[in-house]
Design an enzyme around this catalytic site. Structure first.
Site, mmCIF file in Angstrom:
data_model
loop_
_atom_site.group_PDB
_atom_site.id
_atom_site.type_symbol
_atom_site.label_atom_id
_atom_site.label_comp_id
_atom_site.label_asym_id
_atom_site.label_seq_id
_atom_site.Cartn_x
_atom_site.Cartn_y
_atom_site.Cartn_z
ATOM 1 N N VAL A 93 23.206 12.317 35.279
ATOM 2 C CA VAL A 93 24.205 11.257 35.076
ATOM 3 C C VAL A 93 23.905 10.150 36.090
ATOM 4 C CG1 VAL A 93 26.637 10.659 35.111
ATOM 5 C CG2 VAL A 93 25.926 12.894 34.235
ATOM 6 N N HIS A 151 26.653 10.676 42.412
ATOM 7 C CA HIS A 151 27.720 11.660 42.589
ATOM 8 C C HIS A 151 27.275 12.730 43.565
ATOM 9 C CE1 HIS A 151 25.229 12.656 39.098
ATOM 10 N NE2 HIS A 151 25.377 13.931 39.448
ATOM 11 N N HIS A 169 27.769 16.501 44.601
ATOM 12 C CA HIS A 169 28.289 17.809 44.185
ATOM 13 C C HIS A 169 28.839 18.522 45.419
ATOM 14 C CE1 HIS A 169 26.090 18.150 40.201
ATOM 15 N NE2 HIS A 169 25.335 17.231 40.788
HETATM 16 P P1 AMP Z 1 23.353 15.762 37.975
HETATM 17 O O1 AMP Z 1 22.364 16.701 37.336
HETATM 18 O O2 AMP Z 1 23.333 15.822 39.482
HETATM 19 O O3 AMP Z 1 23.233 14.360 37.432
HETATM 20 O O4 AMP Z 1 24.776 16.338 37.602
HETATM 21 C C1 AMP Z 1 25.602 15.817 36.616
HETATM 22 C C2 AMP Z 1 26.817 16.703 36.594
HETATM 23 O O5 AMP Z 1 27.837 16.063 35.864
HETATM 24 C C3 AMP Z 1 26.590 18.076 35.942
HETATM 25 O O6 AMP Z 1 26.910 19.104 36.875
HETATM 26 C C4 AMP Z 1 27.525 18.045 34.753
HETATM 27 O O7 AMP Z 1 28.086 19.302 34.473
HETATM 28 C C5 AMP Z 1 28.572 17.039 35.187
HETATM 29 N N1 AMP Z 1 29.287 16.392 34.110
HETATM 30 C C6 AMP Z 1 28.750 15.760 33.036
HETATM 31 N N2 AMP Z 1 29.727 15.257 32.253
HETATM 32 C C7 AMP Z 1 30.897 15.560 32.851
HETATM 33 C C8 AMP Z 1 32.272 15.320 32.517
HETATM 34 N N3 AMP Z 1 32.626 14.670 31.417
HETATM 35 N N4 AMP Z 1 33.223 15.789 33.357
HETATM 36 C C9 AMP Z 1 32.862 16.467 34.473
HETATM 37 N N5 AMP Z 1 31.600 16.729 34.835
HETATM 38 C C10 AMP Z 1 30.624 16.289 34.028
#
Ligand code: AMP
Length: 148
Positions: free
Chosen positions: A106, A110, A112
């Site tokens: 995404v 962000h 985690h």
């Molecule tokens: P990354 O791989 O670091 O980009 O992590 C993206 C994170 O966003 C993943 O852990 C997904 O599960 C989380 N994610 C994607 N869509 C949503 C959503 N609508 N609400 C909450 N978490 C999300």
């Protein structure tokens, strides 16, 4: 605005922009003028949280440094809250993927915040090897030249 090479390959739209705007649902645990935090929809462990800036930044290169500090500060507070909550939590990992090669999916920065318990099976796979001092020093010099 300067975009990172990775971000340029992907659609700038992200679901996180919709969450910030209230157009998509989220289970919020924290909000202020700069950042919001909510439950990850596909948690690595129960209680897995994401902390994001309200203003989209697709990569660390785009993120104002003070906002990076803010993400970490809120992450610290959430780590404490996780330990005090009903979430099973003996420890906490912070994780941030910057770029496709790092696992970023995404493209809205962000942090985690991942609650950990012994034997939960979470881990970064890798093969650490002892390095030679001359190699460490060579790369350290190269990296130092790029620190702004
Ligand atoms: P990354 O791989 O670091 O980009 O992590 C993206 C994170 O966003 C993943 O852990 C997904 O599960 C989380 N994610 C994607 N869509 C949503 C959503 N609508 N609400 C909450 N978490 C999300």
């Amino acid at each position: 605005m300067q975009f990172s090479p990775y971000a340029a390959e992907v659609d700038p739209y992200t679901i996180f922009a919709d969450i910030v705007a209230g157009r998509a649902p989220a289970s919020f645990v924290y909000e202020d003028d700069d950042v919001v935090a909510f439950m990850d929809i596909r948690p690595w462990t129960p209680g897995h949280l994401l902390v994001i800036p309200r203003t989209p930044a697709r990569s660390l290169a785009e993120l104002p440094p003070e906002m990076g500090g803010k993400l970490f500060q809120v992450g610290q507070r959430l780590a404490a809250a996780l330990r005090d909550s009903e979430v099973a939590c003996d420890g906490v990992n912070f994780f941030l993927a910057d770029g496709v090669a790092a696992g970023q999916e995404v493209f809205h920065v962000h942090l985690h915040v991942i609650p950990r318990t012994r034997g939960d099976g979470i881990g970064l796979r890798g093969h650490p090897r002892n390095a030679r001092r001359e190699d460490l020093d060579y790369l350290a010099a190269s990296i130092r030249r790029g620190v702004s």
